[in-house]
Design a protein around this motif. Sequence first.
Motif, PDB file in Angstrom:
ATOM      1  N   GLY A 144      -2.003  55.699  41.037  1.00  0.00           N
ATOM      2  CA  GLY A 144      -2.056  54.310  41.472  1.00  0.00           C
ATOM      3  C   GLY A 144      -3.376  53.705  41.037  1.00  0.00           C
ATOM      4  N   SER A 145      -3.577  52.454  41.409  1.00  0.00           N
ATOM      5  CA  SER A 145      -4.796  51.794  40.973  1.00  0.00           C
ATOM      6  C   SER A 145      -6.010  52.311  41.735  1.00  0.00           C
ATOM      7  CB  SER A 145      -4.643  50.286  41.149  1.00  0.00           C
ATOM      8  OG  SER A 145      -4.154  50.022  42.429  1.00  0.00           O
ATOM      9  N   PHE A 146      -5.805  53.092  42.761  1.00  0.00           N
ATOM     10  CA  PHE A 146      -6.944  53.565  43.557  1.00  0.00           C
ATOM     11  C   PHE A 146      -7.026  55.067  43.646  1.00  0.00           C
ATOM     12  CE2 PHE A 146      -3.319  53.292  46.238  1.00  0.00           C
ATOM     13  CZ  PHE A 146      -3.422  54.359  47.106  1.00  0.00           C
ATOM     14  N   LEU A 205       1.690  62.996  48.862  1.00  0.00           N
ATOM     15  CA  LEU A 205       0.349  62.864  49.435  1.00  0.00           C
ATOM     16  C   LEU A 205      -0.418  61.880  48.549  1.00  0.00           C
ATOM     17  CD1 LEU A 205      -1.885  65.758  50.685  1.00  0.00           C
ATOM     18  CD2 LEU A 205      -2.840  63.945  49.277  1.00  0.00           C
ATOM     19  N   LYS A 206      -0.776  60.756  49.154  1.00  0.00           N
ATOM     20  CA  LYS A 206      -1.580  59.771  48.419  1.00  0.00           C
ATOM     21  C   LYS A 206      -3.036  59.994  48.765  1.00  0.00           C
ATOM     22  CE  LYS A 206       1.503  55.842  47.957  1.00  0.00           C
ATOM     23  NZ  LYS A 206       1.520  54.368  48.010  1.00  0.00           N
ATOM     24  N   GLU A 207      -3.872  60.058  47.786  1.00  0.00           N
ATOM     25  CA  GLU A 207      -5.283  60.307  48.061  1.00  0.00           C
ATOM     26  C   GLU A 207      -6.167  59.230  47.446  1.00  0.00           C
ATOM     27  OE1 GLU A 207      -5.894  64.185  46.278  1.00  0.00           O
ATOM     28  OE2 GLU A 207      -6.237  63.254  44.334  1.00  0.00           O
ATOM     29  N   MET A 265       3.411  61.468  53.317  1.00  0.00           N
ATOM     30  CA  MET A 265       4.633  60.742  53.676  1.00  0.00           C
ATOM     31  C   MET A 265       5.854  61.388  53.055  1.00  0.00           C
ATOM     32  SD  MET A 265       4.104  57.430  51.224  1.00  0.00           S
ATOM     33  CE  MET A 265       2.345  57.298  51.491  1.00  0.00           C
ATOM     34  N   GLU A 266       6.975  60.922  53.508  1.00  0.00           N
ATOM     35  CA  GLU A 266       8.257  61.402  52.993  1.00  0.00           C
ATOM     36  C   GLU A 266       8.311  61.277  51.474  1.00  0.00           C
ATOM     37  OE1 GLU A 266      11.247  58.764  54.472  1.00  0.00           O
ATOM     38  OE2 GLU A 266      12.908  59.968  53.694  1.00  0.00           O
ATOM     39  N   HIS A 267       8.857  62.292  50.844  1.00  0.00           N
ATOM     40  CA  HIS A 267       9.055  62.202  49.403  1.00  0.00           C
ATOM     41  C   HIS A 267      10.441  61.635  49.130  1.00  0.00           C
ATOM     42  CE1 HIS A 267      10.318  64.241  45.476  1.00  0.00           C
ATOM     43  NE2 HIS A 267       9.528  63.223  45.163  1.00  0.00           N
ATOM     44  N   GLY A 298      13.062  58.475  43.339  1.00  0.00           N
ATOM     45  CA  GLY A 298      12.110  57.608  42.633  1.00  0.00           C
ATOM     46  C   GLY A 298      12.172  56.178  43.133  1.00  0.00           C
ATOM     47  N   ASP A 299      11.501  55.288  42.424  1.00  0.00           N
ATOM     48  CA  ASP A 299      11.520  53.896  42.876  1.00  0.00           C
ATOM     49  C   ASP A 299      12.614  53.107  42.160  1.00  0.00           C
ATOM     50  OD1 ASP A 299      10.363  52.742  40.432  1.00  0.00           O
ATOM     51  OD2 ASP A 299       8.486  53.688  41.055  1.00  0.00           O
ATOM     52  N   LEU A 300      12.896  51.915  42.693  1.00  0.00           N
ATOM     53  CA  LEU A 300      14.003  51.108  42.149  1.00  0.00           C
ATOM     54  C   LEU A 300      13.718  50.620  40.738  1.00  0.00           C
ATOM     55  CD1 LEU A 300      15.544  48.685  44.798  1.00  0.00           C
ATOM     56  CD2 LEU A 300      16.646  50.563  43.584  1.00  0.00           C
ATOM     57  N   THR A 334      10.538  46.003  43.211  1.00  0.00           N
ATOM     58  CA  THR A 334      11.321  47.208  42.900  1.00  0.00           C
ATOM     59  C   THR A 334      10.429  48.449  42.842  1.00  0.00           C
ATOM     60  OG1 THR A 334      11.152  46.602  40.568  1.00  0.00           O
ATOM     61  CG2 THR A 334      13.197  46.026  41.693  1.00  0.00           C
ATOM     62  N   LYS A 335       9.175  48.266  42.470  1.00  0.00           N
ATOM     63  CA  LYS A 335       8.266  49.400  42.366  1.00  0.00           C
ATOM     64  C   LYS A 335       7.884  49.974  43.738  1.00  0.00           C
ATOM     65  CE  LYS A 335       4.248  50.411  39.477  1.00  0.00           C
ATOM     66  NZ  LYS A 335       3.042  50.561  40.298  1.00  0.00           N
ATOM     67  N   ASN A 336       8.045  49.187  44.751  1.00  0.00           N
ATOM     68  CA  ASN A 336       7.661  49.626  46.100  1.00  0.00           C
ATOM     69  C   ASN A 336       8.868  49.952  46.977  1.00  0.00           C
ATOM     70  OD1 ASN A 336       4.978  49.372  45.507  1.00  0.00           O
ATOM     71  ND2 ASN A 336       4.780  47.304  46.346  1.00  0.00           N
TER      72      ASN A 336
HETATM   73  N1  LIG Z   1       7.083  58.233  48.996  1.00  0.00           N
HETATM   74  C1  LIG Z   1       7.212  58.352  47.672  1.00  0.00           C
HETATM   75  N2  LIG Z   1       8.227  59.074  47.160  1.00  0.00           N
HETATM   76  C2  LIG Z   1       8.356  59.220  45.819  1.00  0.00           C
HETATM   77  N3  LIG Z   1       7.529  58.666  44.911  1.00  0.00           N
HETATM   78  C3  LIG Z   1       6.506  57.936  45.366  1.00  0.00           C
HETATM   79  C4  LIG Z   1       6.296  57.732  46.761  1.00  0.00           C
HETATM   80  N4  LIG Z   1       5.191  56.955  46.913  1.00  0.00           N
HETATM   81  C5  LIG Z   1       4.739  56.685  45.675  1.00  0.00           C
HETATM   82  N5  LIG Z   1       5.527  57.260  44.742  1.00  0.00           N
HETATM   83  C6  LIG Z   1       5.340  57.189  43.295  1.00  0.00           C
HETATM   84  O1  LIG Z   1       4.024  57.586  42.997  1.00  0.00           O
HETATM   85  C7  LIG Z   1       3.488  56.770  41.969  1.00  0.00           C
HETATM   86  C8  LIG Z   1       2.143  56.214  42.419  1.00  0.00           C
HETATM   87  O2  LIG Z   1       2.372  55.376  43.531  1.00  0.00           O
HETATM   88  P1  LIG Z   1       1.190  54.563  44.220  1.00  0.00           P
HETATM   89  O3  LIG Z   1       1.797  53.792  45.349  1.00  0.00           O
HETATM   90  O4  LIG Z   1       0.099  55.497  44.502  1.00  0.00           O
HETATM   91  O5  LIG Z   1       0.662  53.610  43.110  1.00  0.00           O
HETATM   92  P2  LIG Z   1       1.415  52.468  42.321  1.00  0.00           P
HETATM   93  O6  LIG Z   1       2.476  51.849  43.195  1.00  0.00           O
HETATM   94  O7  LIG Z   1       1.896  53.040  41.017  1.00  0.00           O
HETATM   95  O8  LIG Z   1       0.259  51.466  42.038  1.00  0.00           O
HETATM   96  P3  LIG Z   1      -0.611  50.634  43.097  1.00  0.00           P
HETATM   97  O9  LIG Z   1      -1.774  51.488  43.431  1.00  0.00           O
HETATM   98  O10 LIG Z   1      -1.016  49.434  42.332  1.00  0.00           O
HETATM   99  O11 LIG Z   1       0.239  50.313  44.286  1.00  0.00           O
HETATM  100  C9  LIG Z   1       4.523  55.730  41.636  1.00  0.00           C
HETATM  101  O12 LIG Z   1       5.222  56.127  40.481  1.00  0.00           O
HETATM  102  C10 LIG Z   1       5.467  55.747  42.810  1.00  0.00           C
HETATM  103  O13 LIG Z   1       6.792  55.466  42.401  1.00  0.00           O
END
Ligand SMILES: Nc1ncnc2c1ncn2[C@@H]1O[C@H](COP(=O)(O)OP(=O)(O)OP(=O)(O)O)[C@@H](O)[C@H]1O
Length: 490
Positions: free
Chosen positions: A13-15, A32-34, A79-81, A85-87, A130-132
Amino acid sequence: MEKYSLIEIIGQGSFGRALLVYCKNTEHKYVLKEIQLPQQNSRCESTRREAVLLSKMRHANIVAFREFFEDGNLLCIVMEHCSGGDLLQRIQRQQKKPFPVDNIFKWFAQMCAGAKHIHDKRVLHRDLKTKNIFLTENGTIKLGDFGSACVLNSSKAYAQTYVGTPYYVAPEIWDNQPYNNKSDVWSLGCVLYELCTLQHPFQAPSWKRLILKVCRGAYPPLPKHLPYELHYLLKHMFKTEPRDRPSLHTILTSHRVSKLLRSHLQPEAWESTGQERRGRRLQRWDPEQGEEVTRRLGEKSLVHTATSQDTEWAHSESCEAPHRKQWSPSHTVLQRLSNARLQSADTGSSSDQGRAAEEPEEPGGAQQNRRRREWSREPAQRLLRVLEEAPVHRAFSTFIIHRAGAEAEAGAEAGAGGEAGAEAGAGAGAGGEAGKGGVCQQQEDHTDGLTAEDVDEERLQQRSDDDDTDFEEEQPCDWMGELENMFAAA
Ligand SMILES: Nc1ncnc2c1ncn2[C@@H]1O[C@H](COP(=O)(O)OP(=O)(O)OP(=O)(O)O)[C@@H](O)[C@H]1O
């Protein structure tokens, strides 16, 4: 951290990174987002906010939260996996093959149920796209990425605000009006359109044309073979006036398509939207809870409010906020842009040549007579100057806007933010897209302030869509100042 083992890095992600991990205790996979600490404050806050909000959103169509901790210099949310994937990825995989209509209805109903749950807790997502939005292995929709969400309950006005992802942003935001529950509805309309056509509804080669299209609600019609209900839904979700747009409550309960949508919802998803509470007088959100959330999120949290928000909430059925009366979202920006187009052409701007013929004119001189909120900050020339050379692909990124006083004064007066925002944009420096940071202290994950399942009884009753625009940010953001900084820095 020891209880998780890394399977793979699924994204950057951007962070920070998003990791797919395995938990030895539960024998499940998680995401796991870090985020690295220390970093700039805003991203840190965004991560903490995501953790806190996610932890309180328990719904079949919202990504389930597991835990939130710090590990050395890393801030982590588990969080839940969602293994589907995303939409956005799902749409890309279609390779122009349309989705079955049943899928569209099912997914859309589920995202409405998830978003309604958020709204019932007086939280705005503000970055629905769709990305979220994620899919589980069995094809269930889950709303995720609460890093941009805000809670509308503190009695103070707070330091930072947000604009969203321009391609998904509702017309009122371009008109410097407050983000409200209907702005999320607009964004979901964009998602629905993408599910129907695999295209974004408002495509444009330049920012200016993008904004004009959004403000006019001018999207290419859906293919004729798609059911009437989809045409009908989009027509209403893309009403440029927020008050004319149905709320999620309306869409799921009293809209012409509600029954059809509900037939695609699992009982647990529907029940957890709050319908099971019908008939019971529910406790109104306690403003002190908002304070508590704010405290736990930290002083610089992204929490917006009215100074009299509790009154407004209590009387949202009958009291129109003053700024709501003044809403006329697209006319201001359209008129300014139209005028500016001529000026821009006069000065020889090539990108404006010939556009006047392409863009339909604002219908009806009568609309000029509508009450209009003065766009007091920047003339359209500034907007055009900023956007003229800006790469339009950046309109798919999330933008976060900083307010003046962000560092020092969490309790800035409501209403002061608009003008001040221009300076704030300059002060924020780092330019627009999410990716800020700062030293942040560990927060206890003790967020009782968000646990109340508080839905006013009245909100479950049928109302006009106008009344249904029931909560909103108090301080519009200065997205233009932020864009200016961002593109100047590029
Ligand atoms: N709960 C989840 N289950 C499956 N994939 C996820 C989940 N959360 C995030 N991802 C995937 O992980 C990747 C990174 O997501 P993240 O939200 O960290 O950053 P981002 O959405 O790509 O960018 P930004 O930091 O600008 O929001 C993306 O490809 C996203 O589809």
